[in-house]
Design an enzyme around this catalytic site. Structure first.
Site, short mmCIF file in Angstrom:
data_model
loop_
_atom_site.label_atom_id
_atom_site.label_comp_id
_atom_site.label_asym_id
_atom_site.label_seq_id
_atom_site.Cartn_x
_atom_site.Cartn_y
_atom_site.Cartn_z
N GLU A 224 11.43 -3.29 14.36
CA GLU A 224 11.12 -4.53 15.07
C GLU A 224 10.54 -5.53 14.09
O GLU A 224 9.67 -5.18 13.27
CB GLU A 224 10.12 -4.30 16.21
CG GLU A 224 9.70 -5.62 16.88
CD GLU A 224 8.84 -5.49 18.14
OE1 GLU A 224 8.47 -4.36 18.52
OE2 GLU A 224 8.54 -6.54 18.74
N ASN A 279 11.96 -10.70 18.47
CA ASN A 279 11.39 -11.21 19.72
C ASN A 279 11.76 -12.67 19.98
O ASN A 279 11.68 -13.49 19.08
CB ASN A 279 9.85 -11.14 19.67
CG ASN A 279 9.35 -9.71 19.62
OD1 ASN A 279 9.34 -9.01 20.63
ND2 ASN A 279 8.95 -9.25 18.43
N GLU A 311 14.54 -9.02 21.84
CA GLU A 311 13.56 -8.57 22.83
C GLU A 311 13.08 -9.76 23.65
O GLU A 311 12.64 -10.76 23.10
CB GLU A 311 12.34 -7.94 22.13
CG GLU A 311 12.71 -6.71 21.33
CD GLU A 311 11.48 -5.94 20.84
OE1 GLU A 311 10.35 -6.24 21.25
OE2 GLU A 311 11.68 -5.01 20.03
N ASP A 341 11.14 -6.30 26.88
CA ASP A 341 9.92 -5.94 26.15
C ASP A 341 8.72 -5.85 27.10
O ASP A 341 8.72 -6.46 28.17
CB ASP A 341 9.66 -7.06 25.11
CG ASP A 341 8.76 -6.61 23.97
OD1 ASP A 341 8.36 -5.42 23.94
OD2 ASP A 341 8.47 -7.44 23.09
N GLU A 398 6.20 2.00 23.48
CA GLU A 398 5.48 1.24 22.46
C GLU A 398 4.07 1.77 22.26
O GLU A 398 3.47 2.34 23.16
CB GLU A 398 5.34 -0.22 22.90
CG GLU A 398 6.61 -0.95 23.19
CD GLU A 398 6.35 -2.45 23.41
OE1 GLU A 398 5.97 -2.83 24.52
OE2 GLU A 398 6.51 -3.21 22.44
P1 C2E Z 1 5.36 -7.12 20.93
O1 C2E Z 1 6.74 -7.70 20.79
O2 C2E Z 1 5.12 -6.30 22.14
O3 C2E Z 1 5.07 -6.32 19.60
C1 C2E Z 1 4.36 -5.13 19.55
C2 C2E Z 1 2.95 -5.36 19.16
O4 C2E Z 1 2.23 -4.14 19.23
C3 C2E Z 1 2.80 -5.84 17.72
O5 C2E Z 1 1.66 -6.68 17.67
C4 C2E Z 1 2.51 -4.53 16.98
O6 C2E Z 1 1.85 -4.72 15.75
C5 C2E Z 1 1.64 -3.84 17.97
N1 C2E Z 1 1.64 -2.38 17.81
C6 C2E Z 1 2.67 -1.62 17.41
N2 C2E Z 1 2.31 -0.31 17.40
C7 C2E Z 1 1.04 -0.25 17.83
C8 C2E Z 1 0.11 0.84 18.03
O7 C2E Z 1 0.41 2.02 17.82
N3 C2E Z 1 -1.13 0.52 18.49
C9 C2E Z 1 -1.48 -0.77 18.71
N4 C2E Z 1 -2.73 -1.00 19.14
N5 C2E Z 1 -0.65 -1.81 18.53
C10 C2E Z 1 0.61 -1.55 18.09
P2 C2E Z 1 1.66 -8.02 16.85
O8 C2E Z 1 2.44 -7.88 15.58
O9 C2E Z 1 0.25 -8.48 16.77
O10 C2E Z 1 2.48 -9.00 17.77
C11 C2E Z 1 1.99 -9.38 19.02
C12 C2E Z 1 3.04 -10.07 19.83
O11 C2E Z 1 3.37 -11.32 19.24
C13 C2E Z 1 4.36 -9.31 19.93
O12 C2E Z 1 4.26 -8.33 20.92
C14 C2E Z 1 5.31 -10.43 20.28
O13 C2E Z 1 5.24 -10.69 21.66
C15 C2E Z 1 4.71 -11.61 19.56
N6 C2E Z 1 5.49 -11.85 18.33
C16 C2E Z 1 5.35 -11.33 17.09
N7 C2E Z 1 6.26 -11.83 16.25
C17 C2E Z 1 7.02 -12.68 16.97
C18 C2E Z 1 8.14 -13.54 16.66
O14 C2E Z 1 8.67 -13.58 15.54
N8 C2E Z 1 8.62 -14.32 17.68
C19 C2E Z 1 8.09 -14.29 18.92
N9 C2E Z 1 8.62 -15.07 19.86
N10 C2E Z 1 7.05 -13.50 19.27
C20 C2E Z 1 6.52 -12.71 18.29
MG MG Z 2 8.49 -6.94 20.93
MG MG Z 3 6.25 -5.11 23.16
#
Ligand code: C2E
Ligand code: MG
Ligand code: MG
Length: 448
Positions: A224, A279, A311, A341, A398
């Site tokens: 991802e 995403n 996603e 997602d 996830e």
């Molecule tokens: P998401 O798409 O649900 O991404 C999964 C989030 O869960 C990511 O947070 C990831 O780092 C985190 N995560 C993964 N495994 C674990 C785990 O084992 N434990 C915990 N506590 N967390 C875990 P992140 O990177 O902070 O991203 C947060 C949200 O920001 C993402 O949720 C997504 O909705 C958004 N996002 C990130 N990058 C993009 C992007 O390029 N475009 C868009 N539109 N949204 C993005």
């Molecule tokens: Mg995602």
């Molecule tokens: Mg997610």
């Protein structure tokens, strides 16, 4: 156009028209500012505060679209009449424009009282409206600010607008009274917005990649893409902060294109059986250019569209389902797969799952986090798995952090997983390193 209602102003003085809203016969924005200035002058020696508020109708535009402009005008007139009737002899209500109204309450001295008054107005506005032989319903959001003897009328109005913005953001039918922290928060958002615009223009937002594995074999099946941004002054700004700001301030399109271009370039050198997941924000599913942008980036970087997954969240599907469906069909037409997602935390609609085909569903981290001790979470996960099985959808859980969670998920029949246990999101170089040292699923005999 609506000349007849202009006559409400008793026709005394043509200069009055300058202060009058022709549609509702209420005062207009000029009258409002004028009233606030006068009350301020009156309070010069009197330390008592007063309250102003701005009302914005929720969902007025769809009503206009559905019933027509004339009906819309008629509703606005009814709104005006209800508000006028709700004012006591000291208070004033005016129409600022479109579906915005403002009120001035000289005898409302506290935040608590302001909130109560505004709540009452919201209730009055939520009763049904007659539209010919049909009825329509509306709700309204209100932002209030109190005058404490230290600001210009403009400042006061802009504070009420800030409060209104917070009210709108927290859902329909809410009242928010302005506080100082709001201004600090608003300033910070503006700072982040400006820095982010610059960073996007300079190409400084980076894709990180987090592995997604087959839980049975532990082999990596894809990654991802997660956007990362570090600003020289602000430091590391997490996506949970900058993505919503990018969405709200119209930067998400260019940001997303930048990250997708970099991510597909990086992923082009990975083993070709690995997919790349990306995403999309709800606002991108309202913008009909999104499909075109994605396809042209793929053409530019040469990344195979069959390896790309998009996603989207339930909120993304709900905002404008028709537009979202068009974009998704367009993407699916070139072989891109679609996953749902964060399933289970939004406004989950099973109807959506029936109308709409997703290739994959991602179970939200919240359920996985409580899978070991919480019986309801276990039941929900099992129900989701049974449903996906029936609908022919793949599943990824996830946020997996512990082996015991993997064991439970396998026992329930979940095929895919993602989480810190298998790997945190890392940059391109570290991802290449990860690929050298870990098991990757065998190349597939050509799937479609
Ligand atoms: P998401 O798409 O649900 O991404 C999964 C989030 O869960 C990511 O947070 C990831 O780092 C985190 N995560 C993964 N495994 C674990 C785990 O084992 N434990 C915990 N506590 N967390 C875990 P992140 O990177 O902070 O991203 C947060 C949200 O920001 C993402 O949720 C997504 O909705 C958004 N996002 C990130 N990058 C993009 C992007 O390029 N475009 C868009 N539109 N949204 C993005
Ligand atoms: Mg995602
Ligand atoms: Mg997610």
């Amino acid at each position: 156009m609506s000349g007849s209602t202009g006559s409400i102003q008793t026709g005394k003085d043509p200069a009055d028209l300058v202060y009058t809203d022709p549609l509702t016969g209420l005062g207009n924005q000029r009258r409002f500012v004028d009233k606030v200035e006068r009350l301020k002058a009156d309070r010069a020696e009197d330390p008592a505060p007063f309250t102003i508020g701005i009302i914005d109708l929720d969902g007025f535009k769809p009503i206009n679209d559905l019933f027509g402009r004339r009906a819309g005008d008629h509703i606005l007139m009814q709104v005006g009449m209800r508000l006028r009737a709700a004012m006591d002899q000291h208070s004033t209500v005016t129409r600022l424009g479109a579906d915005e109204f403002a009120f001035l309450l000289p005898m409302t001295f506290s935040e608590q009282a302001a909130e109560t008054q505004a709540q009452m107005l919201i209730e009055i506005l939520s009763a049904p409206y007659d539209v010919g032989d049909r009825t329509a319903r509306l709700s309204a959001s209100v932002g209030c600010a109190l005058y404490y003897g230290d600001q210009t009328a403009e400042d006061l109005i802009s504070k009420a607008e800030t409060a209104l913005y917070h009210a709108k953001r927290s859902g329909r039918g809410k009242v928010v009274v302005y506080t100082h922290q709001m201004e600090e928060a608003a300033k910070r958002v503006t700072r982040i917005e400006q820095a982010l615009r610059r960073a996007v223009a300079a190409g400084e937002v980076e894709p990180y990649f987090q592995p997604i594995v087959d839980l049975r074999t532990r082999e990596t099946i894809g990654f991802e893409t997660l956007a990362r941004w570090t600003d020289d002054d602000l430091g590391v700004v997490p996506p949970s902060v900058f993505i919503p700001i990018a969405e709200e301030r119209g930067i998400i399109g260019p940001l997303s294109q930048l990250v997708l271009r970099k991510a597909t370039t990086a992923a082009s050198s990975w083993p070709e059986q690995l997919f790349l997941s990306f995403n999309l924000s709800p606002s991108q599913l309202v913008d009909q250019n999104t499909g075109l942008h994605i396809r042209s980036i793929l053409a530019e970087t040469g990344f195979d569209s069959h390896r790309l997954e998009i996603e989207i969240t339930e909120t993304g599907m709900m905002t404008d389902p028709i537009s979202a469906e068009k974009i998704v069909d367009d993407l699916r037409g070139v072989g891109i797969r679609i996953s749902l997602d964060d399933f289970g935390t939004g406004q989950s609609s099973l109807g959506r799952l029936r109308d709409f085909h997703f290739d994959k569903l991602k179970i939200d981290r919240a359920f996985v986090a409580s899978i070991l001790e919480d019986r309801p979470s276990q039941h929900i996960i099992r129900a989701i798995l049974a449903m996906c099985d029936g609908l022919g959808m793949e599943v990824v859980a996830e946020g997996i952090e512990e082996e015991a969670q993997v064991a439970k998920l396998l026992q329930f029949g979940c095929g895919g997983g993602q989480g810190y246990l298998f790997g945190r999101p890392v940059d391109e170089a570290a991802t290449r390193e990860y690929l050298r040292s870990s098991a990757v699923a065998a190349p597939r005999a050509h799937a479609g």
